[in-house]
Design a protein around this motif. Structure first.
Motif, PDB file in Angstrom:
ATOM      1  N   UNK A   7       0.840  -1.193   0.000  1.00 48.25           N
ATOM      2  CA  UNK A   7       0.000   0.000   0.000  1.00 48.25           C
ATOM      3  C   UNK A   7       0.873   1.240   0.000  1.00 48.25           C
ATOM      4  N   UNK A   8       0.493   2.269  -0.758  1.00 50.31           N
ATOM      5  CA  UNK A   8       1.276   3.508  -0.766  1.00 50.31           C
ATOM      6  C   UNK A   8       1.356   4.095   0.634  1.00 50.31           C
ATOM      7  N   UNK A   9       2.485   4.621   1.002  1.00 50.88           N
ATOM      8  CA  UNK A   9       2.653   5.248   2.315  1.00 50.88           C
ATOM      9  C   UNK A   9       3.046   6.701   2.121  1.00 50.88           C
ATOM     10  N   UNK A  10       2.903   7.446   3.167  1.00 52.73           N
ATOM     11  CA  UNK A  10       3.261   8.859   3.101  1.00 52.73           C
ATOM     12  C   UNK A  10       4.744   9.030   2.860  1.00 52.73           C
ATOM     13  N   UNK A  11       5.090   9.932   1.988  1.00 50.24           N
ATOM     14  CA  UNK A  11       6.497  10.246   1.732  1.00 50.24           C
ATOM     15  C   UNK A  11       7.087  10.837   3.002  1.00 50.24           C
ATOM     16  N   UNK A  23      -4.734  16.729   2.871  1.00 51.50           N
ATOM     17  CA  UNK A  23      -5.885  16.481   2.003  1.00 51.50           C
ATOM     18  C   UNK A  23      -5.467  16.508   0.537  1.00 51.50           C
ATOM     19  N   UNK A  24      -4.587  17.443   0.195  1.00 56.04           N
ATOM     20  CA  UNK A  24      -4.111  17.536  -1.182  1.00 56.04           C
ATOM     21  C   UNK A  24      -3.321  16.287  -1.562  1.00 56.04           C
ATOM     22  N   UNK A  25      -2.500  15.800  -0.627  1.00 55.76           N
ATOM     23  CA  UNK A  25      -1.700  14.608  -0.894  1.00 55.76           C
ATOM     24  C   UNK A  25      -2.599  13.405  -1.174  1.00 55.76           C
ATOM     25  N   UNK A  26      -3.601  13.185  -0.320  1.00 62.38           N
ATOM     26  CA  UNK A  26      -4.466  12.026  -0.500  1.00 62.38           C
ATOM     27  C   UNK A  26      -5.373  12.181  -1.721  1.00 62.38           C
ATOM     28  N   UNK A  27      -5.686  13.427  -2.088  1.00 58.46           N
ATOM     29  CA  UNK A  27      -6.465  13.649  -3.303  1.00 58.46           C
ATOM     30  C   UNK A  27      -5.660  13.231  -4.532  1.00 58.46           C
ATOM     31  N   UNK A  28      -4.366  13.589  -4.553  1.00 58.62           N
ATOM     32  CA  UNK A  28      -3.491  13.190  -5.653  1.00 58.62           C
ATOM     33  C   UNK A  28      -3.306  11.679  -5.672  1.00 58.62           C
ATOM     34  N   UNK A  29      -3.179  11.089  -4.482  1.00 59.51           N
ATOM     35  CA  UNK A  29      -2.997   9.651  -4.378  1.00 59.51           C
ATOM     36  C   UNK A  29      -4.222   8.913  -4.923  1.00 59.51           C
ATOM     37  N   UNK A  30      -5.413   9.430  -4.600  1.00 62.96           N
ATOM     38  CA  UNK A  30      -6.640   8.812  -5.083  1.00 62.96           C
ATOM     39  C   UNK A  30      -6.744   8.896  -6.602  1.00 62.96           C
ATOM     40  N   UNK A  32      -4.270   9.077  -8.692  1.00 59.18           N
ATOM     41  CA  UNK A  32      -3.278   8.168  -9.270  1.00 59.18           C
ATOM     42  C   UNK A  32      -3.793   6.738  -9.251  1.00 59.18           C
ATOM     43  N   UNK A  33      -4.391   6.348  -8.140  1.00 60.14           N
ATOM     44  CA  UNK A  33      -4.936   4.990  -8.046  1.00 60.14           C
ATOM     45  C   UNK A  33      -6.023   4.770  -9.097  1.00 60.14           C
ATOM     46  N   UNK A  34      -6.907   5.768  -9.256  1.00 54.22           N
ATOM     47  CA  UNK A  34      -7.965   5.646 -10.256  1.00 54.22           C
ATOM     48  C   UNK A  34      -7.377   5.533 -11.652  1.00 54.22           C
ATOM     49  N   UNK A  35      -6.334   6.325 -11.911  1.00 55.72           N
ATOM     50  CA  UNK A  35      -5.713   6.312 -13.226  1.00 55.72           C
ATOM     51  C   UNK A  35      -5.109   4.959 -13.529  1.00 55.72           C
ATOM     52  N   UNK A  36      -4.346   4.423 -12.584  1.00 51.93           N
ATOM     53  CA  UNK A  36      -3.666   3.165 -12.829  1.00 51.93           C
ATOM     54  C   UNK A  36      -4.639   2.002 -12.857  1.00 51.93           C
ATOM     55  N   UNK A  37      -5.705   2.065 -12.056  1.00 50.80           N
ATOM     56  CA  UNK A  37      -6.714   1.017 -12.105  1.00 50.80           C
ATOM     57  C   UNK A  37      -7.482   1.069 -13.420  1.00 50.80           C
ATOM     58  N   UNK A  38      -7.610   2.273 -13.987  1.00 55.20           N
ATOM     59  CA  UNK A  38      -8.331   2.431 -15.249  1.00 55.20           C
ATOM     60  C   UNK A  38      -7.495   1.961 -16.423  1.00 55.20           C
ATOM     61  N   UNK A  39      -6.232   2.357 -16.444  1.00 52.43           N
ATOM     62  CA  UNK A  39      -5.383   2.000 -17.579  1.00 52.43           C
ATOM     63  C   UNK A  39      -4.996   0.523 -17.585  1.00 52.43           C
ATOM     64  N   UNK A  40      -4.698  -0.037 -16.420  1.00 52.79           N
ATOM     65  CA  UNK A  40      -4.343  -1.446 -16.314  1.00 52.79           C
ATOM     66  C   UNK A  40      -3.299  -1.847 -17.341  1.00 52.79           C
ATOM     67  N   UNK A 214     -13.307  12.153 -17.450  1.00 53.91           N
ATOM     68  CA  UNK A 214     -12.666  13.059 -16.513  1.00 53.91           C
ATOM     69  C   UNK A 214     -11.488  12.414 -15.795  1.00 53.91           C
ATOM     70  N   UNK A 215     -11.352  11.079 -15.900  1.00 53.90           N
ATOM     71  CA  UNK A 215     -10.276  10.404 -15.224  1.00 53.90           C
ATOM     72  C   UNK A 215      -8.935  10.773 -15.829  1.00 53.90           C
ATOM     73  N   UNK A 216      -7.896  10.717 -15.009  1.00 52.09           N
ATOM     74  CA  UNK A 216      -6.551  11.020 -15.506  1.00 52.09           C
ATOM     75  C   UNK A 216      -6.083   9.812 -16.296  1.00 52.09           C
ATOM     76  N   UNK A 217      -5.930   9.976 -17.621  1.00 50.81           N
ATOM     77  CA  UNK A 217      -5.669   8.795 -18.449  1.00 50.81           C
ATOM     78  C   UNK A 217      -4.225   8.331 -18.377  1.00 50.81           C
ATOM     79  N   UNK A 218      -3.261   9.237 -18.374  1.00 49.86           N
ATOM     80  CA  UNK A 218      -1.864   8.830 -18.416  1.00 49.86           C
ATOM     81  C   UNK A 218      -1.116   9.459 -17.250  1.00 49.86           C
ATOM     82  N   UNK A 219      -0.820   8.630 -16.229  1.00 49.47           N
ATOM     83  CA  UNK A 219      -0.104   9.127 -15.063  1.00 49.47           C
ATOM     84  C   UNK A 219       0.727   7.981 -14.507  1.00 49.47           C
TER      85      UNK A 219
END
Length: 221
Positions: A7-11, A23-30, A32-40, A214-219
């Motif tokens: 699991x990703x941990x805090x830097x 909040x900003x950190x976890x928003x970016x983390x979320x 990224x997770x959505x992007x990578x789960x989408x692109x697979x 709206x999802x981040x396609x390439x990250x």
């Protein structure tokens, strides 16, 4: 059972002094997770997404859509093609998740299947045994579907984790039972196996399509 190692941990260098920063950190983390789960992506370590033909094709579709006017007919057509690629990959992932749930790892399945672009081959604990199981699954089961260009490399990392849990051979046995090779060859389904979503493409509803776009396609970097 916890899976902190996957699991990703805090830097450690990240400033957690302010609530807004957290909040900003976890928003970016979320995102990224959505992007990578989408692109697979099939090859996590391939930052250019060109090693596999299907990875390269999906990457080019995403790049082309990024340069197309949102809401146009061409944009919708590209979105549909991108969705078709992702649906094939989701089907394979769903099969793996179903087997993990059968083996009693329902709560841990998502964590075990999480593979990101930062996952390195150096992190593998049992690379030779994981590769053996990877090849056996491709040859003796239909869990990968019709895998053009070889089975997705990302599942090598998943198998390495299963070996650490001492359930690698159990997973292979279950996959042989529920996803026999004949199932993919003749189109029949196993009466004993779990239900599996078919490769039928459907037009997304307006709400679902907007969320997809709206999802981040390439990250992946």
């Amino acid at each position: 059972m916890k899976w902190n190692c996957w699991s990703p941990s805090l830097d450690q260098n990240h400033d957690t002094g302010g609530g807004g920063d957290i909040l900003q950190y976890f928003n970016k983390l979320q995102k990224r997770r959505r992007s990578e789960a989408t692109n697979l992506w099939n090859e996590p370590a391939d930052s250019a997404h060109v090693e596999r033909e299907d990875d390269h094709e999906l990457y080019m579709l995403l790049q082309k859509r990024a340069k197309t006017h949102r809401g146009s007919e061409e944009y919708r057509r590209l979105s549909f093609d991108i969705g078709a690629h992702r649906q094939i990959r989701r089907k394979v992932k769903d099969r793996w998740k179903q087997i993990l749930e059968i083996l009693g790892f329902k709560a841990e399945a998502d964590a075990l299947l999480m593979v990101t672009s930062s996952t390195s081959y150096e992190s593998l604990r049992n690379p030779q045994e994981a590769r053996r199981l990877h090849s056996a699954l491709a040859e003796q089961t239909a869990i990968f579907g019709r895998h053009h260009g070889g089975p997705p490399e990302r599942y090598l990392f998943v198998l390495d984790r299963l070996l650490l849990l001492d359930i690698g051979d159990d997973f292979l046995s279950a996959a042989r039972r529920f996803y026999p090779v004949e199932e993919e060859d003749d189109g029949s389904s196993s009466n004993e196996g779990p239900s599996s979503p078919g490769p039928v493409l459907v037009q997304l509803s307006n709400g679902a399509q907007e969320e997809e776009e709206e999802e981040v396609e390439v990250d992946e970097e």
